[in-house]
Design a protein around this motif. Structure first.
Motif, PDB file in Angstrom:
ATOM      1  N   GLY A 126       0.809  -1.212   0.000  1.00  0.00           N
ATOM      2  CA  GLY A 126       0.000   0.000   0.000  1.00  0.00           C
ATOM      3  C   GLY A 126       0.842   1.262   0.000  1.00  0.00           C
ATOM      4  O   GLY A 126       0.432   2.305  -0.504  1.00  0.00           O
ATOM      5  N   SER A 149       1.700   1.261  -3.869  1.00  0.00           N
ATOM      6  CA  SER A 149       0.631   1.218  -4.849  1.00  0.00           C
ATOM      7  C   SER A 149      -0.469   2.181  -4.435  1.00  0.00           C
ATOM      8  O   SER A 149      -0.629   2.494  -3.263  1.00  0.00           O
ATOM      9  CB  SER A 149       0.078  -0.197  -4.931  1.00  0.00           C
ATOM     10  OG  SER A 149      -1.274  -0.161  -5.303  1.00  0.00           O
ATOM     11  N   GLY A 150      -1.231   2.654  -5.417  1.00  0.00           N
ATOM     12  CA  GLY A 150      -2.273   3.622  -5.117  1.00  0.00           C
ATOM     13  C   GLY A 150      -3.666   3.035  -5.087  1.00  0.00           C
ATOM     14  O   GLY A 150      -4.624   3.756  -4.874  1.00  0.00           O
ATOM     15  N   LEU A 166      -5.748  -1.070   2.721  1.00  0.00           N
ATOM     16  CA  LEU A 166      -4.520  -0.307   2.993  1.00  0.00           C
ATOM     17  C   LEU A 166      -3.950   0.301   1.716  1.00  0.00           C
ATOM     18  O   LEU A 166      -3.247   1.304   1.764  1.00  0.00           O
ATOM     19  CB  LEU A 166      -3.485  -1.214   3.662  1.00  0.00           C
ATOM     20  CG  LEU A 166      -3.925  -1.729   5.046  1.00  0.00           C
ATOM     21  CD1 LEU A 166      -3.021  -2.853   5.510  1.00  0.00           C
ATOM     22  CD2 LEU A 166      -3.927  -0.587   6.047  1.00  0.00           C
ATOM     23  N   GLY A 167      -4.268  -0.287   0.572  1.00  0.00           N
ATOM     24  CA  GLY A 167      -3.807   0.267  -0.708  1.00  0.00           C
ATOM     25  C   GLY A 167      -4.268   1.699  -0.924  1.00  0.00           C
ATOM     26  O   GLY A 167      -3.528   2.515  -1.477  1.00  0.00           O
ATOM     27  N   ILE A 189      -3.158   3.960   3.001  1.00  0.00           N
ATOM     28  CA  ILE A 189      -1.756   4.350   3.140  1.00  0.00           C
ATOM     29  C   ILE A 189      -1.317   5.014   1.833  1.00  0.00           C
ATOM     30  O   ILE A 189      -1.507   4.462   0.763  1.00  0.00           O
ATOM     31  CB  ILE A 189      -0.878   3.114   3.440  1.00  0.00           C
ATOM     32  CG1 ILE A 189      -1.267   2.536   4.809  1.00  0.00           C
ATOM     33  CG2 ILE A 189       0.601   3.485   3.426  1.00  0.00           C
ATOM     34  CD1 ILE A 189      -0.435   1.353   5.229  1.00  0.00           C
ATOM     35  N   PRO A 190      -0.766   6.217   1.909  1.00  0.00           N
ATOM     36  CA  PRO A 190      -0.357   6.893   0.680  1.00  0.00           C
ATOM     37  C   PRO A 190       0.805   6.172  -0.014  1.00  0.00           C
ATOM     38  O   PRO A 190       1.544   5.473   0.677  1.00  0.00           O
ATOM     39  CB  PRO A 190       0.091   8.264   1.183  1.00  0.00           C
ATOM     40  CG  PRO A 190       0.437   8.063   2.615  1.00  0.00           C
ATOM     41  CD  PRO A 190      -0.449   6.968   3.120  1.00  0.00           C
ATOM     42  N   PRO A 191       0.998   6.356  -1.289  1.00  0.00           N
ATOM     43  CA  PRO A 191       0.168   7.103  -2.243  1.00  0.00           C
ATOM     44  C   PRO A 191      -1.179   6.425  -2.474  1.00  0.00           C
ATOM     45  O   PRO A 191      -1.282   5.219  -2.337  1.00  0.00           O
ATOM     46  CB  PRO A 191       0.996   7.070  -3.524  1.00  0.00           C
ATOM     47  CG  PRO A 191       1.817   5.840  -3.409  1.00  0.00           C
ATOM     48  CD  PRO A 191       2.137   5.706  -1.960  1.00  0.00           C
TER      49      PRO A 191
HETATM   50 NA    NA Z   1      -1.346   3.314  -1.225  1.00  0.00          NA
END
Ligand code: NA
Ligand code: NA
Lengths: 170, 322, 432
Positions: C107, C110-111, C148-149, C152-154
């Motif tokens: 996460g 990955s966005g 969480l993808g 959690i940033p991005p």
């Molecule tokens: Na993310």
């Protein structure tokens, strides 16, 4: 007929794939070069943002044509999932909607392209590229979407007629 | 965190108006040259007895400036207080006000607007696009807001300036030999904060009101141009308006714009004083450096002179230098 | 209410239900509103389509999608899973916790949620079952942890929210870390207590320090990716928008040159399929811009705001009501479409209720992210169902306890803004 279709499919596929690949790589390198030069030298590639923006525009619309081939356009398929009886009529309706959209893109897109072509000030702000180049992508993509959708209709039609596949085959 | 337009709600009910004039602007109504839109709205409502409603939409509610220019030409938006930088995308002649040291002071701006012959030529210049320029308001005098002091042109070499998306500004900065980045206005705060840019080509009024002086604590008074909003109107829409309403609208625009130019001059002084009180250092540019900038800009006067009309540019310069 | 609004709304919902592609629905409805009900030259829609994509900020969507695809094609994902396993795999419920941790690692690069389900769930569900974890539990945890993808940033949803509202993306990204950690902690605790009672589960032996060291060394380059992304952003080396570009170059470099798990011939395929994926997301943004143009001209967000404000008087009731509405919408709509359509309508209300726009944006992201695993239309449910060869009813039962946990976290986040805003205030000097 079948061979003509396959030829057209491959031709459009080549145009989509190669133009998308070239555009994305161009943006990737322009943006990266700008970041590096800005931090290490006095040079700023003031035009790199514009290249990136035009690539975003290009890939979005060109990618939409490719997405039709891959049946990847995002849609909400709650109804056919829950009520399979609606599957066929809604597929037809959805194809028709895409065809109408493609028609509008061709019609209004051409009109707008001509309008912009007649305006000598319609140039991109940084590189001074005539903007009608970009507007003309919209009727072109409309045309490609139209053809792609027609091909899908034929594909679905053949699927439904062949006895090996019915509802539970999906 | 409050809605800045809430304080500007009309005190009347506009739903019964016979005609609506949709007027757009990208900036904040606390700037006098923008707030004028609300004053035009109220006065037109009063004088037309509630027949014409000026539906003013500041803060880029209807989109960025290039979007709105297209909508203006199509008639989807009827009027626009366009920044002078963006207005150069409608007609070359409108770009004359962006050239360095041509219309660079409040006095010269008034003089330019009062010169009937020269200003009329300016007003008519975008007609081919179906648009006319009716008046001008101001948001101050352009200079450099920077994160490190720029006391000379040599200091300026070490700065990466953000400039607006306009061909004339790109040409000016290239001629001056400064580093620059063309960047949309909404990206500026983070770019300034993270050091992607360390200078801003703008006016003290805008820098202070929009909080840019919190990061960029120096302002070099280059004073090379006035920051202007050009009031553009779609001509087809204007011609379809009943003659009496048209007269009221144009009269009010002229009266309120003149008043707002005076207010902008006062605001310019006030905002500089306020910024100084917060610890922003204002640095004058030496006469020699100013002269140097004019010399460096020679190719810009030449190429843009051709597009604006070399003769017109010369007449404006002569008239304003007198 | 004006009848034209009702027609527009009926058209919108009807066409969406009829499986017409989302962007075409939005385009049609906007065109009808602008051209027919307002009487504006319909050519304006072409202008809107063009300008809506002429935005530098959208670069992140394309390049974070590409970055995710590079990692899945190569071996970065595999290495992240191995690392997670060596760190927590030997505890009770350890493999499940490793799955959650791997979703957290992934996460942070990955966005999107779907990418996370495919990349981690596809590997972890069979692995959990092999180690004799209950099947329903295994499916449940690996279908819901991929939220969480987007948290959690991005995060693509957060990027679009920042674009619509003009909040600083760098600061907004920071709101996602603490909630992401909270979700990971809550789910891991549940896994720990649930699995402690089950003697059948294969427990991994405690790895020796040498093993831990070797695994960490092996996945060093993969683990550096989030460090480079966030270190670069918050040190001012590049902007959050540019981070996506750097991440792609880095991922290409690691997979091709260092891991040698990607061939040059695969590059074109990865790039093209990423461009198409990003196009399917961005074209919804373009369609929504046409619809948004109609909303703006009619000043509909303002009217809705006034109606809401005159009926709801408390901030908490507003947040609760909007939360429930978002959960319902999330059951039927994907997070991108929902964010792009709803943000312009909800955003103007926030200042009236004194709600911080970043706090709200994070709540919206978590809320709509939960929708990925809710019936009837949770994309994750269907992907997990395919992986495990189970029907939607079975998967729905499997995710239920985990959805309850995530809803609990959402409730905590809703009424504890300081927890969400702590990082942007501390690290970014955010004044909200
Ligand atoms: Na993310
Ligand atoms: Na759902």
């Amino acid at each position: 007929m079948k061979r003509a279709f396959r030829f057209l499919d491959r031709l459009l596929g080549h145009v989509e794939d190669w133009s998308l690949f070239t555009a994305v790589m161009m943006a990737l390198f322009a943006a990266m070069t700008n970041i590096i030069l800005r931090k290490t030298t006095d040079i700023s590639l003031y035009w790199s943002d514009e290249v990136v923006r035009k690539v975003i525009f290009f890939t979005t619309f060109m990618g939409a044509s490719a997405a039709i081939r891959r049946r990847a356009l995002i849609r909400i398929d709650a109804v056919p999932q829950l009520l399979p009886i609606f599957h066929k009529p809604l597929t037809v309706l959805s194809h028709v909607a895409v065809l109408v959209f493609a028609g509008i893109m061709i019609w209004l897109g051409l009109g707008m392209t001509i309008l912009v072509y007649d305006d000598p000030f319609a140039r991109t702000s940084t590189l001074q590229i005539p903007e009608w180049y970009f507007y003309s992508l919209l009727p072109l993509v409309g045309f490609m979407m139209f053809i792609r959708t027609c091909m899908q209709i034929v594909e679905d039609w053949q699927d439904w007629r062949s006895p090996t596949s019915d509802e539970e085959g999906a | 965190q409050s809605d800045p337009t809430a304080a500007w709600q009309p005190s009347f009910d506009p739903s019964k108006a016979e005609h609506t004039y949709i007027l757009s602007n990208i900036s904040h109504p606390a700037i006098e040259g923008v707030g004028v839109g609300y004053r035009i709205r109220d006065k037109v409502w009063e004088r037309s007895n509630g027949r014409l409603y000026v539906d003013f939409r500041p803060l880029a509610q209807l989109g960025g400036e290039r979007d709105v220019i297209s909508k203006l030409r199509m008639g989807a938006v009827h009027g626009m207080l366009s920044s002078s930088v963006a207005a150069a995308n409608v007609a070359d002649k409108l770009g004359i006000v962006n050239l360095p040291y041509v219309v660079d002071t409040f006095e010269k701006l008034d003089k330019f607007i009062q010169d009937e012959e020269l200003f009329e030529e300016f007003r008519q210049s975008p007609r081919r696009q179906g648009v006319i320029a009716v008046d001008i308001t101001s948001y101050g005098t352009y200079g450099w807001a920077t994160t490190k002091p720029v006391r000379s042109l040599e200091d300026a070499r070490g700065v990466n300036f953000r400039i607006a998306e306009a061909p004339v500004n790109i040409d000016i900065y290239r001629a001056w030999g400064n580093r620059f980045t063309v960047m949309p206005w909404p990206d500026v705060p983070q770019a300034l904060q993270t050091g992607v840019i360390d200078g801003l080509d703008h006016t003290p009024t805008v820098s202070n009101i929009t909080g840019k002086f919190d990061v960029a604590k120096y302002f070099t008074e280059v004073n090379y141009a006035q920051g202007l909003f050009i009031h553009l109107i779609n001509e087809r829409w204007l011609n379809r308006l009943p003659a009496d309403l048209r007269e009221i609208l144009l009269d009010v625009i002229a009266e309120e714009s003149a008043k707002s130019r005076e207010l902008a001059r006062i605001q310019h002084e006030e905002q500089i004083a306020a910024a100084k009180a917060k610890g922003v250092e204002f640095i004058p540019l030496s006469a020699a450096d100013r002269q140097r900038l004019i010399e460096l800009a020679e190719p810009v006067y030449k190429t843009w002179g051709e597009r604006i009309g070399a003769d017109y540019l010369q007449r404006v310069r002569d008239s304003l230098e007198k | 209410m004006d009848t034209s609004y009702l027609i527009i709304l009926a058209l919108l919902l009807g066409a969406l239900a009829a499986t017409v592609p989302v962007f075409i629905v939005l385009f049609f409805v906007g065109l009808a509103g602008l051209g027919y009900f307002i009487g504006i030259d319909p050519m304006i829609v072409i202008e809107v389509l063009y300008r809506s994509m002429d935005k530098f900020a959208l670069i992140v969507v394309l390049f974070f999608v590409l970055c995710g695809n590079i990692m899945t094609t190569g071996s970065i994902v595999e290495k992240l899973i191995k690392t997670a396993n060596v760190l927590v795999g030997s505890l009770p419920g350890g493999l499940a916790m490793a799955g959650i941790l791997a979703c957290g690692f992934f996460g942070a690069i990955s966005g999107s949620t779907v990418a996370t389900v495919v990349a981690i769930g596809g590997f972890m569900i069979p692995a959990l079952i092999r180690h004799r974890y209950p099947e329903q539990f295994s499916i449940g945890v690996m279908t819901t942890a991929p939220i969480l993808g987007v948290v959690i940033p991005p995060s693509i949803a957060m990027i679009l929210y920042a674009m619509v509202t003009n909040v600083s993306l760098e600061a907004f990204f920071l709101t996602g870390f603490m909630p992401g950690l909270l979700i990971m902690a809550a789910m891991s605790l549940y896994a720990y207590f649930y699995c402690r009672r089950l003697p059948d589960i294969d427990l991994a032996p405690k790895p020796s320090p040498a093993e831990v060291f070797k695994t960490l060394k092996d996945s060093f380059w993969a683990l550096m990716l989030p460090v480079i992304i966030f270190g670069g952003i918050y040190s001012g080396l590049f902007t959050a928008n540019e981070a996506a570009v750097v991440a792609c170059f880095y991922a290409f470099f690691v997979e091709i040159v260092i891991h040698r798990d990607m061939k040059l011939t695969q590059v074109k395929k990865v790039v093209v399929s990423s461009a198409v994926t990003s196009s399917t997301l961005l074209i919804i943004v373009a369609g929504a811009s046409v619809f948004g143009e109609y909303l703006t001209f009619e000043q509909i967000p303002g009217q809705i705001t006034n109606a809401v404000v005159s009926n709801i008087h408390s901030q908490w009731i507003f947040l609760l009501a909007v939360g429930i509405i978002l959960l319902l919408i999330g059951m039927f709509m994907d997070i991108i479409s929902a964010t792009i359509i709803l943000t312009p309508i909800l955003y103007p209300m926030l200042s009236r209720f004194g709600i911080d726009p970043m706090h709200f944006g994070l709540l919206m992201t978590v809320n709509l992210g939960i929708g990925y695993a809710t019936p009837p239309l949770g994309v994750s449910l269907y992907i997990a169902g395919t992986v495990a060869n189970r029907n939607i009813l079975y998967v729905t039962k499997a995710v239920a306890p985990f959805l309850l946990i995530q809803l609990g976290v959402l409730l905590v986040l809703t009424f504890w803004p300081d927890f969400v805003l702590f990082l942007p205030r501390w690290l970014y000097g955010y004044g909200g």
